[in-house]
Scaffold this active site. Structure first.
Site, PDB file in Angstrom:
ATOM      1  N   THR A 188      42.970  39.705  62.546  1.00  0.00           N
ATOM      2  CA  THR A 188      43.433  38.566  61.521  1.00  0.00           C
ATOM      3  C   THR A 188      42.450  38.882  60.501  1.00  0.00           C
ATOM      4  OG1 THR A 188      42.157  36.843  62.131  1.00  0.00           O
ATOM      5  CG2 THR A 188      44.328  36.913  63.118  1.00  0.00           C
TER       6      THR A 188
ATOM      7  N   TYR B 290      38.501  33.226  50.374  1.00  0.00           N
ATOM      8  CA  TYR B 290      38.083  34.549  51.272  1.00  0.00           C
ATOM      9  C   TYR B 290      37.383  35.448  50.446  1.00  0.00           C
ATOM     10  CZ  TYR B 290      39.435  33.185  55.990  1.00  0.00           C
ATOM     11  OH  TYR B 290      39.480  32.543  57.171  1.00  0.00           O
TER      12      TYR B 290
ATOM     13  N   ILE C 239      45.283  34.802  56.884  1.00  0.00           N
ATOM     14  CA  ILE C 239      46.196  33.952  57.206  1.00  0.00           C
ATOM     15  C   ILE C 239      46.327  34.128  58.563  1.00  0.00           C
ATOM     16  CG2 ILE C 239      47.499  33.605  54.987  1.00  0.00           C
ATOM     17  CD1 ILE C 239      48.407  36.424  57.217  1.00  0.00           C
ATOM     18  N   HIS C 240      45.283  33.768  59.347  1.00  0.00           N
ATOM     19  CA  HIS C 240      45.175  34.161  60.872  1.00  0.00           C
ATOM     20  C   HIS C 240      46.314  33.543  61.617  1.00  0.00           C
ATOM     21  CE1 HIS C 240      40.693  34.564  59.925  1.00  0.00           C
ATOM     22  NE2 HIS C 240      40.721  33.432  59.179  1.00  0.00           N
ATOM     23  N   ASP C 241      46.625  32.142  61.686  1.00  0.00           N
ATOM     24  CA  ASP C 241      47.557  31.752  62.679  1.00  0.00           C
ATOM     25  C   ASP C 241      49.023  32.435  62.420  1.00  0.00           C
ATOM     26  OD1 ASP C 241      45.506  30.080  63.209  1.00  0.00           O
ATOM     27  OD2 ASP C 241      46.107  28.159  62.633  1.00  0.00           O
TER      28      ASP C 241
END
Ligand SMILES: [Ca+2]
Length: 354
Positions: A222, A257, A267-269
């Protein structure tokens, strides 16, 4: 000899043709994959939910909210607003755990900004809440659709662990778990740990050891899958309400970031939902992963065993000797690679909304 060779060649050709046909079939031509999103929205959670709502390959059967990025109350309100924005008030949204199983709650206003959504404004309307407790919604849906539900946890694992503790019979009835969390190459809340696992390591340990198929989408992938200013511009072309909201969230992530030394916004999730939609975005490696629950420096670390073994030691007199190795069983498909450019293009196209 020649005949058997020809037969073999024909068999290979047929198998290849069949395989190609499977690959060539668009994912949404098959029946949609039923998913439950367990979430703490949360900026990247919001993008993850909207990605799912705009993807015909998945059918969101329920959303359970957990405390994490924000309080459970704020996350619940945001989830009800995001589903309203997506025009999907038919989806049950239930509030779950308000704190970790045995830790103090730590929320992250620094990382999620005003309202937990980076200041992005949801429209005023909200869907009606489902009255069930989040883990009970998960249990009900798994029994309603046995062997069909993929769980997509993108917050601390508290709700999932509580569901397993209350009703362990769900474990063999769940098709799979694809979670955002963890890392095998260093953390973000500490040198060792990623936030979702660090937030409730005891819950994560229960989920990782439950015995169901797990894919771990962690910081290893991610943090190298980033949105940039041109992506925001693309979202804002002929933007409807969903795209405008998503663009505001993405813009916040980029600023946040970049201030932390990244060349774009994580936008990890959204990657966990992306992996549920199309597993080919991810390259995975099947390894044994333990969650550190006692660590002095490494609370919440996800520790992957690269070799699949630990040393076998025996006591000889006043000391111990390594006499061989003991195998450990892999339990987690760890995402170790990502087709980042393809995923970001896909994400932006889907977030353009209806
Ligand atoms: Ca989250």
């Amino acid at each position: 000899m020649l005949t058997s060779l020809r037969r073999c060649t024909l068999a290979i050709a047929l198998a290849a043709a069949f395989h190609f046909a499977l690959l060539a079939a668009p994912a949404h031509a098959q029946s949609p994959k039923r998913i439950i999103i367990d979430t703490d929205p949360g900026t990247d959670d919001a993008l993850a939910i909207l990605l799912a709502l705009n993807s015909p390959e998945v059918s969101v059967e329920g959303i359970s909210v957990v405390a994490g990025n924000v309080t459970a109350d704020m996350g619940f309100d945001n989830a009800l607003g995001i589903t309203a924005l997506g025009g999907r008030c038919d989806i049950p949204v239930a509030k779950g755990a308000e704190r970790p199983i045995s830790r103090n709650l730590v929320i992250e206003p620094f990382w999620n900004g005003p309202g937990g959504l980076g200041g992005a404004q949801l429209p005023a309307q909200r869907c009606k809440p489902d009255a069930r407790f989040g883990p009970d919604l998960i249990i009900d849906l798994v029994h309603k659709y046995p062997h069909q539900i993929t769980l997509v946890p993108v917050g601390p694992e508290t709700n999932i662990a509580l569901a397993v503790l209350k009703d362990p019979s769900i474990v063999p009835l769940v098709k799979g778990v694809i979670l955002m969390g963890g890392s095998i190459t260093g953390g973000n809340v500490s040198g060792a740990a990623e936030f979702n696992i660090w937030g409730d390591p005891e819950a994560a340990s229960i989920v990782f050891n439950a015995g169901w198929p797990i894919t771990m989408v962690g910081l290893d992938v991610t943090e190298i899958t980033l949105v940039h200013d041109p992506d925001v511009a693309e979202l804002l072309k002929n933007a409807g309400p969903e795209a405008k909201f998503a663009a505001a969230v993405a813009k916040f992530q980029i600023g946040l970031y970049q201030g932390s030394g990244f060349p774009g916004g994580a936008i990890h999730d959204a990657l966990a939902v992306g992996g549920a939609i199309d597993p080919t975005f991810l390259q995975t490696r099947f390894m044994h992963v333990d969650v550190e629950t006692d660590g002095r420096y490494a609370r919440g670390q996800t520790i992957a065993n690269r070799h699949g073994t630990v040393d076998k030691n025996v006591q000889v007199g006043d000391h111990w000797e390594t006499v061989g190795m003991t195998q450990v069983q892999p339990n987690v498909n760890v995402a170790v690679g990502i087709d980042a450019d393809r995923f970001i293009k896909f994400l932006i196209s889907r977030l353009q909304g209806k």
